[in-house]
Design a protein around this motif. Structure first.
Motif, PDB file in Angstrom:
ATOM      1  N   ASP A   3       0.809  -1.216   0.000  1.00  0.00           N
ATOM      2  CA  ASP A   3       0.000   0.000   0.000  1.00  0.00           C
ATOM      3  C   ASP A   3       0.838   1.259   0.000  1.00  0.00           C
ATOM      4  N   THR A   4       2.010   1.216   0.642  1.00  0.00           N
ATOM      5  CA  THR A   4       2.867   2.395   0.718  1.00  0.00           C
ATOM      6  C   THR A   4       3.347   2.814  -0.667  1.00  0.00           C
ATOM      7  N   TYR A   5       3.818   1.851  -1.451  1.00  0.00           N
ATOM      8  CA  TYR A   5       4.352   2.167  -2.776  1.00  0.00           C
ATOM      9  C   TYR A   5       3.352   1.920  -3.896  1.00  0.00           C
ATOM     10  N   GLY A   6       2.196   1.386  -3.563  1.00  0.00           N
ATOM     11  CA  GLY A   6       1.112   1.301  -4.525  1.00  0.00           C
ATOM     12  C   GLY A   6       1.312   0.299  -5.633  1.00  0.00           C
ATOM     13  N   PHE A   7       1.618  -0.952  -5.289  1.00  0.00           N
ATOM     14  CA  PHE A   7       1.683  -1.996  -6.299  1.00  0.00           C
ATOM     15  C   PHE A   7       1.199  -3.308  -5.713  1.00  0.00           C
ATOM     16  N   SER A   8       0.836  -4.213  -6.601  1.00  0.00           N
ATOM     17  CA  SER A   8       0.449  -5.556  -6.172  1.00  0.00           C
ATOM     18  C   SER A   8       0.815  -6.544  -7.271  1.00  0.00           C
ATOM     19  N   PHE A   9       0.931  -7.802  -6.883  1.00  0.00           N
ATOM     20  CA  PHE A   9       1.115  -8.887  -7.845  1.00  0.00           C
ATOM     21  C   PHE A   9       0.661 -10.178  -7.192  1.00  0.00           C
ATOM     22  N   LYS A  10       0.324 -11.142  -8.019  1.00  0.00           N
ATOM     23  CA  LYS A  10      -0.109 -12.450  -7.535  1.00  0.00           C
ATOM     24  C   LYS A  10       0.996 -13.459  -7.797  1.00  0.00           C
ATOM     25  N   PHE A  35      11.165 -13.581  -8.240  1.00  0.00           N
ATOM     26  CA  PHE A  35      10.560 -12.348  -8.733  1.00  0.00           C
ATOM     27  C   PHE A  35      10.687 -11.366  -7.586  1.00  0.00           C
ATOM     28  N   ALA A  36      11.440 -10.297  -7.783  1.00  0.00           N
ATOM     29  CA  ALA A  36      11.671  -9.339  -6.700  1.00  0.00           C
ATOM     30  C   ALA A  36      11.328  -7.930  -7.158  1.00  0.00           C
ATOM     31  N   VAL A  37      10.783  -7.155  -6.235  1.00  0.00           N
ATOM     32  CA  VAL A  37      10.451  -5.759  -6.501  1.00  0.00           C
ATOM     33  C   VAL A  37      11.209  -4.903  -5.495  1.00  0.00           C
ATOM     34  N   ASN A  38      12.023  -3.988  -6.026  1.00  0.00           N
ATOM     35  CA  ASN A  38      12.724  -2.996  -5.204  1.00  0.00           C
ATOM     36  C   ASN A  38      12.010  -1.667  -5.418  1.00  0.00           C
ATOM     37  N   TYR A  39      11.796  -0.920  -4.347  1.00  0.00           N
ATOM     38  CA  TYR A  39      11.036   0.326  -4.458  1.00  0.00           C
ATOM     39  C   TYR A  39      11.744   1.440  -3.690  1.00  0.00           C
ATOM     40  N   ASN A 108      13.058  -7.453 -10.761  1.00  0.00           N
ATOM     41  CA  ASN A 108      14.093  -8.302 -11.356  1.00  0.00           C
ATOM     42  C   ASN A 108      13.776  -9.775 -11.143  1.00  0.00           C
ATOM     43  N   PHE A 109      14.336 -10.538 -12.030  1.00  0.00           N
ATOM     44  CA  PHE A 109      14.079 -11.972 -12.117  1.00  0.00           C
ATOM     45  C   PHE A 109      15.411 -12.676 -11.915  1.00  0.00           C
ATOM     46  N   ALA A 120       7.613 -19.862 -17.247  1.00  0.00           N
ATOM     47  CA  ALA A 120       6.189 -19.585 -17.434  1.00  0.00           C
ATOM     48  C   ALA A 120       5.600 -18.948 -16.173  1.00  0.00           C
ATOM     49  N   ILE A 121       6.016 -19.425 -15.009  1.00  0.00           N
ATOM     50  CA  ILE A 121       5.498 -18.873 -13.749  1.00  0.00           C
ATOM     51  C   ILE A 121       5.980 -17.434 -13.561  1.00  0.00           C
ATOM     52  N   GLN A 122       7.247 -17.151 -13.863  1.00  0.00           N
ATOM     53  CA  GLN A 122       7.745 -15.776 -13.749  1.00  0.00           C
ATOM     54  C   GLN A 122       6.965 -14.848 -14.687  1.00  0.00           C
ATOM     55  N   ASN A 123       6.698 -15.304 -15.898  1.00  0.00           N
ATOM     56  CA  ASN A 123       5.901 -14.497 -16.824  1.00  0.00           C
ATOM     57  C   ASN A 123       4.483 -14.297 -16.310  1.00  0.00           C
ATOM     58  N   GLN A 124       3.942 -15.323 -15.693  1.00  0.00           N
ATOM     59  CA  GLN A 124       2.592 -15.218 -15.135  1.00  0.00           C
ATOM     60  C   GLN A 124       2.562 -14.185 -14.001  1.00  0.00           C
ATOM     61  N   ILE A 125       3.544 -14.245 -13.099  1.00  0.00           N
ATOM     62  CA  ILE A 125       3.614 -13.259 -12.014  1.00  0.00           C
ATOM     63  C   ILE A 125       3.785 -11.859 -12.594  1.00  0.00           C
ATOM     64  N   ARG A 126       4.686 -11.733 -13.565  1.00  0.00           N
ATOM     65  CA  ARG A 126       4.915 -10.437 -14.221  1.00  0.00           C
ATOM     66  C   ARG A 126       3.620  -9.874 -14.787  1.00  0.00           C
ATOM     67  N   SER A 127       2.803 -10.722 -15.366  1.00  0.00           N
ATOM     68  CA  SER A 127       1.565 -10.272 -16.004  1.00  0.00           C
ATOM     69  C   SER A 127       0.535  -9.791 -14.976  1.00  0.00           C
TER      70      SER A 127
END
Length: 133
Positions: A3-10, A35-39, A108-109, A120-127
């Motif tokens: 919520d702080t940085y305003g993103f989500s992923f499954k 699958f990592a997100v740096n903010y 980054n992946f 395929a799973i990384q692409n699915q998460i990315r999507s």
């Protein structure tokens, strides 16, 4: 969801979620796939940019000034200005470097150097990644 940085992923239930608040990172992984997100509040606050005194204040400057970012290609991601690139030396990874209204988001992946290497799973998460703010 961050919520702080305003993103989500499954991500799949059998993947492990870890948050590293001191490194501004949230990551999911299973085995060697990740699958990592740096903010960051701004490009200027990205750790390599700060510690090496690159002085970059935009993602355009960051990809030019940081020698660890190679093969950059300008794109958009979820409607935001972005670059696809390889970031890092040993253990370099395919990354999305995104300008989120002045904030810096880097996805980054782990140890996948090309978009075509993603599983395929990384692409699915990315999507499923989206900005929520």
């Amino acid at each position: 969801k961050n919520d702080t940085y305003g993103f989500s992923f499954k991500y799949p239930k059998d993947w492990d979620l870890k948050e590293y608040k001191e490194q501004n990172t949230v990551a999911v992984s299973k085995g060697t796939d990740s699958f990592a997100v740096n903010y960051y509040d701004s490009v200027a606050n990205e750790p390599e940019n700060k510690s090496n005194n690159y002085g970059a204040t935009t993602i355009d400057e960051l990809v030019v000034k940081d020698p660890m970012i190679t093969g950059e290609q300008k794109t958009t991601f979820d409607g935001k200005e972005a670059y696809e690139a390889v970031w890092g030396g040993m253990g370099a990874s395919y990354s999305l470097i995104i300008n989120d209204n002045g904030r810096l988001i880097v996805i980054n992946f782990g140890n996948k150097e090309k978009k075509s290497d993603l599983t395929a799973i990384q692409n699915q998460i990315r999507s499923t990644f989206q900005f929520t703010k």
